[in-house]
Motif scaffolding. Structure first.
Motif, PDB file in Angstrom:
ATOM      1  N   ILE A   4      -1.768  -1.110   5.469  1.00 49.27           N
ATOM      2  CA  ILE A   4      -0.804  -1.093   5.008  1.00 49.27           C
ATOM      3  C   ILE A   4      -0.382   0.097   3.848  1.00 49.27           C
ATOM      4  N   LYS A   5      -1.929   0.869   3.498  1.00 48.88           N
ATOM      5  CA  LYS A   5      -1.399   1.583   2.306  1.00 48.88           C
ATOM      6  C   LYS A   5      -0.846   3.210   3.318  1.00 48.88           C
ATOM      7  N   ASP A   6      -1.175   3.532   4.280  1.00 54.13           N
ATOM      8  CA  ASP A   6      -0.517   4.566   5.010  1.00 54.13           C
ATOM      9  C   ASP A   6       0.485   4.141   5.306  1.00 54.13           C
ATOM     10  N   VAL A   7       1.033   3.129   5.427  1.00 53.41           N
ATOM     11  CA  VAL A   7       3.034   2.893   5.828  1.00 53.41           C
ATOM     12  C   VAL A   7       2.932   3.383   4.550  1.00 53.41           C
ATOM     13  N   ALA A   8       2.602   2.620   3.252  1.00 53.57           N
ATOM     14  CA  ALA A   8       3.539   2.692   1.948  1.00 53.57           C
ATOM     15  C   ALA A   8       3.726   3.838   1.786  1.00 53.57           C
ATOM     16  N   LYS A   9       2.464   5.072   1.597  1.00 52.83           N
ATOM     17  CA  LYS A   9       2.626   6.193   1.679  1.00 52.83           C
ATOM     18  C   LYS A   9       3.483   7.283   2.062  1.00 52.83           C
ATOM     19  N   LEU A  10       3.384   6.987   3.409  1.00 50.43           N
ATOM     20  CA  LEU A  10       4.103   7.682   4.368  1.00 50.43           C
ATOM     21  C   LEU A  10       6.003   7.377   3.831  1.00 50.43           C
ATOM     22  N   GLU A  12       6.878   6.215   0.934  1.00 54.39           N
ATOM     23  CA  GLU A  12       6.948   6.700  -0.165  1.00 54.39           C
ATOM     24  C   GLU A  12       7.233   5.154  -0.651  1.00 54.39           C
ATOM     25  N   VAL A  13       6.610   4.177  -1.114  1.00 56.78           N
ATOM     26  CA  VAL A  13       6.300   3.126  -1.228  1.00 56.78           C
ATOM     27  C   VAL A  13       5.722   2.665  -1.564  1.00 56.78           C
ATOM     28  N   SER A  14       5.360   1.276  -2.519  1.00 52.09           N
ATOM     29  CA  SER A  14       4.524   0.756  -2.786  1.00 52.09           C
ATOM     30  C   SER A  14       3.751  -0.581  -2.207  1.00 52.09           C
ATOM     31  N   THR A  15       2.166  -0.670  -1.782  1.00 50.54           N
ATOM     32  CA  THR A  15       2.326  -1.490  -0.410  1.00 50.54           C
ATOM     33  C   THR A  15       2.700  -3.547  -0.987  1.00 50.54           C
ATOM     34  N   ALA A  16       2.818  -3.534  -1.876  1.00 55.45           N
ATOM     35  CA  ALA A  16       4.286  -5.031  -2.379  1.00 55.45           C
ATOM     36  C   ALA A  16       4.765  -4.947  -1.576  1.00 55.45           C
ATOM     37  N   THR A  17       5.931  -3.481  -2.047  1.00 51.06           N
ATOM     38  CA  THR A  17       7.177  -3.625  -0.738  1.00 51.06           C
ATOM     39  C   THR A  17       7.057  -3.194   1.145  1.00 51.06           C
ATOM     40  N   VAL A  18       5.988  -2.941   1.355  1.00 49.10           N
ATOM     41  CA  VAL A  18       5.299  -3.375   3.001  1.00 49.10           C
ATOM     42  C   VAL A  18       5.835  -4.670   2.802  1.00 49.10           C
ATOM     43  N   SER A  19       4.370  -5.037   2.160  1.00 48.09           N
ATOM     44  CA  SER A  19       4.198  -6.456   2.279  1.00 48.09           C
ATOM     45  C   SER A  19       5.529  -7.001   1.841  1.00 48.09           C
ATOM     46  N   ARG A  20       6.110  -7.202   1.481  1.00 49.77           N
ATOM     47  CA  ARG A  20       7.213  -7.806   0.752  1.00 49.77           C
ATOM     48  C   ARG A  20       8.873  -7.635   2.559  1.00 49.77           C
ATOM     49  N   VAL A  21       8.807  -6.249   3.274  1.00 49.10           N
ATOM     50  CA  VAL A  21       9.039  -6.145   4.156  1.00 49.10           C
ATOM     51  C   VAL A  21       8.743  -7.059   5.598  1.00 49.10           C
ATOM     52  N   LEU A  22       7.908  -7.104   5.814  1.00 48.12           N
ATOM     53  CA  LEU A  22       6.702  -7.491   6.467  1.00 48.12           C
ATOM     54  C   LEU A  22       6.917  -8.950   7.069  1.00 48.12           C
ATOM     55  N   ASN A  23       6.709 -10.122   5.163  1.00 48.01           N
ATOM     56  CA  ASN A  23       6.853 -11.225   5.003  1.00 48.01           C
ATOM     57  C   ASN A  23       7.612 -11.669   4.712  1.00 48.01           C
ATOM     58  N   GLU A  24       8.977 -11.045   4.859  1.00 42.94           N
ATOM     59  CA  GLU A  24       9.966 -11.177   4.737  1.00 42.94           C
ATOM     60  C   GLU A  24      11.016 -12.045   3.207  1.00 42.94           C
ATOM     61  N   ASN A  25      10.148 -11.593   2.375  1.00 44.89           N
ATOM     62  CA  ASN A  25       9.559 -12.413   1.352  1.00 44.89           C
ATOM     63  C   ASN A  25      10.719 -11.164  -0.083  1.00 44.89           C
ATOM     64  N   GLY A  26      11.573 -11.969  -0.197  1.00 50.02           N
ATOM     65  CA  GLY A  26      12.055 -11.141  -2.241  1.00 50.02           C
ATOM     66  C   GLY A  26      13.289  -9.735  -1.759  1.00 50.02           C
ATOM     67  N   TYR A  27      13.726  -9.300  -2.716  1.00 48.39           N
ATOM     68  CA  TYR A  27      14.507  -8.485  -2.475  1.00 48.39           C
ATOM     69  C   TYR A  27      14.329  -7.402  -1.960  1.00 48.39           C
ATOM     70  N   VAL A  28      14.688  -6.885  -1.372  1.00 49.34           N
ATOM     71  CA  VAL A  28      14.352  -5.464  -0.573  1.00 49.34           C
ATOM     72  C   VAL A  28      15.245  -4.459  -0.209  1.00 49.34           C
ATOM     73  N   HIS A  29      15.521  -3.423  -1.002  1.00 50.50           N
ATOM     74  CA  HIS A  29      16.660  -2.404  -0.765  1.00 50.50           C
ATOM     75  C   HIS A  29      16.857  -2.167   1.246  1.00 50.50           C
ATOM     76  N   ARG A  35      13.608   2.912   5.813  1.00 52.41           N
ATOM     77  CA  ARG A  35      12.297   3.599   5.618  1.00 52.41           C
ATOM     78  C   ARG A  35      10.058   3.219   5.872  1.00 52.41           C
ATOM     79  N   VAL A  36      10.388   2.236   5.581  1.00 54.88           N
ATOM     80  CA  VAL A  36       9.557   1.195   5.708  1.00 54.88           C
ATOM     81  C   VAL A  36       9.203   0.843   7.267  1.00 54.88           C
ATOM     82  N   ALA A  37       9.874   0.876   7.923  1.00 50.30           N
ATOM     83  CA  ALA A  37      10.456   0.240   9.615  1.00 50.30           C
ATOM     84  C   ALA A  37       9.968   1.496  10.504  1.00 50.30           C
TER      85      ALA A  37
END
Length: 329
Positions: A4-10, A12-29, A35-37
């Motif tokens: 997940i750290k590799d995804v966040a680095k590529l 250019e977001v935090s690991t928490a943002t990647v987690s929110r995208v994966l779990n469909e939890n919380g607002y993400v632009h 970019r995460v996808a």
């Protein structure tokens, strides 16, 4: 293997943002989601299902307990459950229990520890106390567990009555029954259906019932016993198709022709019955439909916590083949 750290680095977001995208939890632009996808696809990242289940409280796994993987009825049933679970993005787990209470309880304990979301159970051994300790949704399939648990079954007793009525309509004068195990709910219902139709006949004797235990070898021997004890039997109702294959072999070994000397009807409607010689007349269950219905009911329980316990009973259908004498209709 990407993390997940590799995804966040590529991305250019935090690991928490990647987690929110994966779990469909919380607002993400939306642009950030894209970019995460894109990063996930580029890195071929596979999320940790255990971590996701802890986060969401669900594993997206469903288990099916069957008592005998060697009986062709159960793989046909399992196919329907697997198809339905796959359509709803659940992982399917098949557990062969041999109707062994120790294996069943060991599976239940292990699966609950792994946060499996629900169970579909074909069992004749689990006690009410053991069922009480299951803390996840359960649906009973093929046979009932107790009134507090949803179930999907068929009209075993009425279907068996119809089977015996059909033998009578063909002119059978002495009809025997190869029954399933005494401890199995649906086997007892099928035996009761047989008794409903024959117990008041002048020729009826309790010795016209033998137990084949839902197994080929036991049913073959049970049929031999019946036909040797009562050589004038001209009709045989067998409690399931697998046992009927054994019954056909028993008749063959005694030089009894099916259907000229003995009309035989079974129960289940598995594909195997079409391939025997002669092919099996049977009371066919809608196998795929009952498996799919059980999975549908379980998924509804998982996703809607306040779902009321319900039971579904399907009807069986007479399929006329070569193991019964041709009727005049």
């Amino acid at each position: 293997m990407a993390t997940i750290k590799d995804v966040a680095k590529l991305a250019e977001v935090s690991t928490a943002t990647v987690s929110r995208v994966l779990n469909e939890n919380g607002y993400v632009h939306e642009e950030t989601k894209n970019r995460v996808a894109k990063a996930i696809k580029q890195l071929n990242y596979k999320p940790n299902d255990v971590a996701r289940s802890l986060f969401k409280g669900r594993s997206k796994m469903i288990a099916l307990f069957i008592p005998d993987i060697m009986n062709p009825f159960f793989p046909e049933l399992a196919r329907a459950v697997e198809d339905m679970t796959k359509n709803h993005d659940f992982t399917f787990i098949l557990c062969n229990t041999d109707d062994d209470i120790e294996k069943e309880t060991a599976y239940i304990d292990a699966l609950q520890q792994k946060s499996v979301d629900g169970l579909i159970i074909v069992s004749s051994t689990l006690t009410p106390e053991q069922l009480h300790h299951i803390q996840i949704p359960v649906v009973a399939l093929d046979r009932k567990l107790n009134n507090g648990i949803a179930s999907v079954t068929v009209n075993n007793r009425e279907g068996s009555r119809q089977a015996v009525q059909y033998l009578k309509s063909l002119g059978c004068k002495k009809i025997a029954h190869v029954a399933g195990p005494e401890h199995v709910d649906n086997a007892n219902e099928r035996r009761r259906g047989y008794l409903d139709e024959v117990q008041n006949e002048d020729w009826f004797r309790l010795s016209l019932v033998e137990h084949g235990e839902y197994h080929y070898d036991a049913a073959k021997q049970a049929t031999i016993n019946l036909l040797k004890r009562h050589p004038d039997i001209d009709g045989l109702f067998v409690g399931n198709d697998l046992m009927a294959v054994g019954a056909l072999k028993a008749a063959e070994s005694l030089g009894i022709n099916v259907p000229s000397d003995l009309s035989m009807i079974a129960f289940d409607g598995i594909t195997l019955g079409e391939t025997t010689s002669p092919s099996l007349t049977t009371m066919a269950q809608p196998i795929y439909q009952i498996g799919a219905k059980a999975a549908e009911m379980l998924i509804k329980q998982i996703e809607e916590e306040d779902t009321l316990t319900q039971s579904e009973e399907f009807s069986v259908q007479l399929i006329k083949r070569e193991s019964t004498r041709r009727d005049e209709a």
